[in-house]
Design a protein around this motif. Structure first.
Motif, mmCIF file in Angstrom:
data_model
loop_
_atom_site.group_PDB
_atom_site.id
_atom_site.type_symbol
_atom_site.label_atom_id
_atom_site.label_comp_id
_atom_site.label_asym_id
_atom_site.label_seq_id
_atom_site.Cartn_x
_atom_site.Cartn_y
_atom_site.Cartn_z
ATOM 1 N N ASP A 1 -1.487 9.056 -6.903
ATOM 2 C CA ASP A 1 -1.364 7.795 -6.328
ATOM 3 C C ASP A 1 -0.220 6.965 -6.591
ATOM 4 O O ASP A 1 0.407 6.973 -7.689
ATOM 5 C CB ASP A 1 -2.775 7.180 -6.752
ATOM 6 C CG ASP A 1 -3.828 8.078 -6.425
ATOM 7 O OD1 ASP A 1 -3.840 8.952 -5.404
ATOM 8 O OD2 ASP A 1 -4.828 8.177 -7.321
ATOM 9 N N GLY B 1 2.027 11.847 0.719
ATOM 10 C CA GLY B 1 0.752 12.413 0.780
ATOM 11 C C GLY B 1 0.431 13.192 2.128
ATOM 12 O O GLY B 1 1.371 13.225 3.071
ATOM 13 N N PRO C 1 0.767 -1.282 -0.006
ATOM 14 C CA PRO C 1 0.066 0.055 -0.040
ATOM 15 C C PRO C 1 0.928 1.225 0.027
ATOM 16 O O PRO C 1 1.902 1.341 0.598
ATOM 17 C CB PRO C 1 -0.885 -0.064 1.409
ATOM 18 C CG PRO C 1 0.041 -1.067 2.239
ATOM 19 C CD PRO C 1 0.560 -2.017 1.204
ATOM 20 N N SER D 1 6.270 7.244 -2.161
ATOM 21 C CA SER D 1 4.991 7.471 -2.045
ATOM 22 C C SER D 1 4.658 8.551 -1.055
ATOM 23 O O SER D 1 5.510 8.734 -0.048
ATOM 24 C CB SER D 1 4.165 6.442 -1.660
ATOM 25 O OG SER D 1 2.993 6.736 -1.457
ATOM 26 N N SER E 1 3.601 13.332 4.703
ATOM 27 C CA SER E 1 4.234 12.038 5.104
ATOM 28 C C SER E 1 4.923 11.443 3.508
ATOM 29 O O SER E 1 3.981 11.471 2.459
ATOM 30 C CB SER E 1 3.370 10.977 5.622
ATOM 31 O OG SER E 1 3.065 11.424 6.845
ATOM 32 N N VAL F 1 1.371 5.421 0.752
ATOM 33 C CA VAL F 1 1.169 6.419 2.008
ATOM 34 C C VAL F 1 -0.283 6.830 1.704
ATOM 35 O O VAL F 1 -0.768 7.236 0.464
ATOM 36 C CB VAL F 1 2.174 7.474 1.818
ATOM 37 C CG1 VAL F 1 1.892 8.576 2.873
ATOM 38 C CG2 VAL F 1 3.595 6.948 2.289
ATOM 39 N N GLU F 2 -0.976 7.016 2.708
ATOM 40 C CA GLU F 2 -2.223 7.466 2.510
ATOM 41 C C GLU F 2 -2.134 9.021 2.880
ATOM 42 O O GLU F 2 -1.167 9.515 3.435
ATOM 43 C CB GLU F 2 -3.119 6.703 3.992
ATOM 44 C CG GLU F 2 -3.411 5.373 3.844
ATOM 45 C CD GLU F 2 -4.183 4.983 4.859
ATOM 46 O OE1 GLU F 2 -4.569 5.849 5.569
ATOM 47 O OE2 GLU F 2 -4.681 3.649 5.046
ATOM 48 N N GLY F 3 -3.117 9.729 2.193
ATOM 49 C CA GLY F 3 -3.055 10.953 2.291
ATOM 50 C C GLY F 3 -3.432 11.785 0.827
ATOM 51 O O GLY F 3 -3.716 11.111 -0.095
ATOM 52 N N SER F 4 -3.661 12.994 0.930
ATOM 53 C CA SER F 4 -3.822 13.856 -0.376
ATOM 54 C C SER F 4 -2.942 14.117 -0.915
ATOM 55 O O SER F 4 -1.625 14.320 -0.488
ATOM 56 C CB SER F 4 -4.276 15.330 0.028
ATOM 57 O OG SER F 4 -4.565 16.063 -1.021
ATOM 58 N N TRP G 1 3.175 4.596 -6.105
ATOM 59 C CA TRP G 1 4.463 4.714 -6.095
ATOM 60 C C TRP G 1 5.333 5.146 -7.213
ATOM 61 O O TRP G 1 4.954 4.848 -8.340
ATOM 62 C CB TRP G 1 5.291 3.441 -5.702
ATOM 63 C CG TRP G 1 4.803 2.730 -4.573
ATOM 64 C CD1 TRP G 1 3.721 1.730 -4.105
ATOM 65 C CD2 TRP G 1 5.278 2.911 -2.929
ATOM 66 N NE1 TRP G 1 3.583 1.164 -2.830
ATOM 67 C CE2 TRP G 1 4.658 2.177 -2.119
ATOM 68 C CE3 TRP G 1 6.319 3.680 -2.618
ATOM 69 C CZ2 TRP G 1 4.609 2.151 -0.757
ATOM 70 C CZ3 TRP G 1 6.767 3.553 -1.197
ATOM 71 C CH2 TRP G 1 5.969 2.870 -0.055
ATOM 72 N N SER H 1 -1.736 14.131 5.233
ATOM 73 C CA SER H 1 -2.711 13.879 5.987
ATOM 74 C C SER H 1 -3.395 14.982 6.452
ATOM 75 O O SER H 1 -4.702 14.856 6.860
ATOM 76 C CB SER H 1 -2.215 13.033 7.452
ATOM 77 O OG SER H 1 -1.138 13.837 7.996
#
Length: 476
Positions: free
Chosen positions: A405, A421, A347, A419, A429, A349-352, A407, A423
């Motif tokens: 989105d 984004g 997965p 990656s 991050s 990194v989560e985030g915008s 990598w 938070s």
């Protein structure tokens, strides 16, 4: 890649239940602290399952850490068969220039078979003492560390023993380990390029530092499973696999841990005994599992400090999947597994992908790390193609592009996948995978105070700069 693909088969035809492989994948991907990178399963000489978690890919060499030792032990077996070394000879016999310096009787009594089985008589790891005593000649530094016990009587996981074994092979053959192995092992197995880290003596380390593909690991395991025979040709001396996998010294309690049962089964010649079969292994989940009772080989690369837990998952899920006979009517299950293996991915990194408050406060951001760590400062810049985070520290400078989105993979200045984004409006991050190693660097930039934190998910064991985290290809 290898010269020719391994023979393959659907799992069911080789008596492997795809549901067990699914269960193993489920367990790997949900276990906290385990980041899988690759998996290859061979049964009855056929590759029945293989997958790489993107952005890791089949053709990319991986740092194997101490799984390198099993290749060094193999080189020693070949050198013995050619009469270049004698396992019963004193180690000092291969370094006569140290005769006057090495006066301790136990050091002088140490034999090649003792260093091959980590039974030098030392009761602890001596790598810092050996390399610190004589950085220009670590073998001499090692032999100057008096063993506490007679050689052959006690096990200690001790890197300079394997270093010394590799040094003997390199001195006796007049070649590096990889050059010596190329025509005798690597080419016949169909193994492509490998890269091995060297020290200041110019030697390949032997105990660590080998970069090779997961495919190369699987081929080595299959060669051992077949007692050194590959495609009808004997590559290793008859019986060597049994010698290498025989518990020459007991290891129970020697590692100082009570919850690592698979490290308590004994040690052979650069292979560990396991609760099932035997294995070569390297830090953070690089495994070559040889399972004679199941006629199977399992090769993995990963990033985890929970290596015992990873083995536990193999024993729990994969071993029961190995049945005694082919399975019928499993075509759909096999196809489903293949589809899953083809789409494995880590997965991102989560985030915008863009800062929620707009890019004005971020487009030329400078961030400073507090305390030590691999990064001192980071600079963030925006252009038409996305964002670049430039890290500096310890004479290093590394620019990392990310955006959108998933990598972003780059080959230069070294193979990485990045990656990033936001938070929230104040926190960015960024994760960096060093694709030829098990290592991930997690970075957090905070707009408030312009601060930076950098944390290794698994700590590189060879030290050095960020830009050294790659296979050591020859320059020019």
């Amino acid at each position: 890649m290898s010269a020719s693909a391994l023979p393959s088969s659907g799992p069911a035809a080789q008596g492997v239940d795809a549901s067990g492989v699914h269960a193993f994948l489920d367990a790997l991907e949900t276990a906290p602290g385990i980041e899988p990178h690759s998996l290859m399963i061979m049964r009855h000489g056929r590759l029945v399952a293989s997958g790489w978690w993107a952005p890791y890919t089949p053709g990319r060499p991986q740092l194997l850490y101490s799984l390198s030792k099993s290749f060094t032990g193999t080189a020693a077996a070949l050198a013995e068969a050619e009469g270049l070394l004698d396992f019963d000879a004193p180690v000092i016999a291969y370094f006569p220039e140290f005769e006057a310096d090495i006066t301790d009787p136990r050091s002088r009594a140490m034999r090649v078979r003792h260093v091959a089985s980590m039974a030098s008589g030392h009761e602890h790891e001596t790598v810092d003492e050996a390399f610190g005593t004589d950085p220009a000649e670590p073998v001499r530094g090692f032999l100057l560390q008096p063993p506490e016990r007679d050689p052959g009587t006690v096990f200690a996981y001790n890197q300079p023993t394997t270093y010394t074994l590799g040094a003997i092979v390199q001195r006796a053959s007049g070649q590096s380990l990889s050059a010596y192995l190329r025509p005798r092992l690597l080419d016949p197995l169909g193994v492509g390029e490998v890269f091995w880290r060297r020290d200041r003596t110019g030697r390949e380390l032997g105990f660590s530092g080998l970069h090779a593909t997961t495919d190369a690991v699987a081929r080595l395991g299959q060669l051992y499973l077949r007692d050194g025979v590959w495609n009808g040709e004997r590559l290793l001396p008859e019986g060597w696999a049994a010698r290498a996998s025989h518990p020459h010294t007991p290891t129970a309690g020697a590692m100082g841990e009570t919850d690592r049962e698979d490290w308590h089964q004994g040690y052979g010649h650069q292979f560990w005994l396991s609760r099932h079969g035997y294995r070569g292994d390297g830090a953070y989940g690089q495994f070559c599992l040889v399972l004679p009772e199941h006629d199977a080989v399992i090769a993995t690369t990963a990033a985890t400090e929970r290596m015992q837990e990873m083995l536990d998952l193999v024993w729990k899920h994969l071993l029961p999947a190995f049945g005694p006979a082919p399975l019928s009517g499993r075509e759909a299950a096999d196809a489903s597994l293949r589809e899953r293996l083809d789409r494995l991915a880590l997965p991102a990194v989560e985030g915008s992908p863009e800062p929620p408050g707009g890019e004005a406060d971020w487009a030329a951001g400078q961030f400073t790390a507090s305390g030590g760590g691999p990064v001192r400062t980071a600079a963030l810049a925006r252009d038409a193609d996305g964002w670049t985070l430039t890290l500096t520290g310890d004479g290093d400078r590394l620019g990392l592009r990310f955006g959108g989105d998933g990598w972003t993979v780059a080959e230069e200045p070294l193979p990485t996948a990045v990656s990033g984004g936001w938070s929230d409006a104040g926190t960015l991050s960024v994760d960096v995978l060093f694709l030829e190693t098990p290592h991930r660097l997690a970075l957090t930039c905070s707009r408030a105070g312009r601060t930076l934190t950098a944390r290794w998910c698994t700590e590189p064991l060879h030290g050095g700069r960020l830009t050294s985290l790659r296979a050591p290809r020859a320059s020019g």
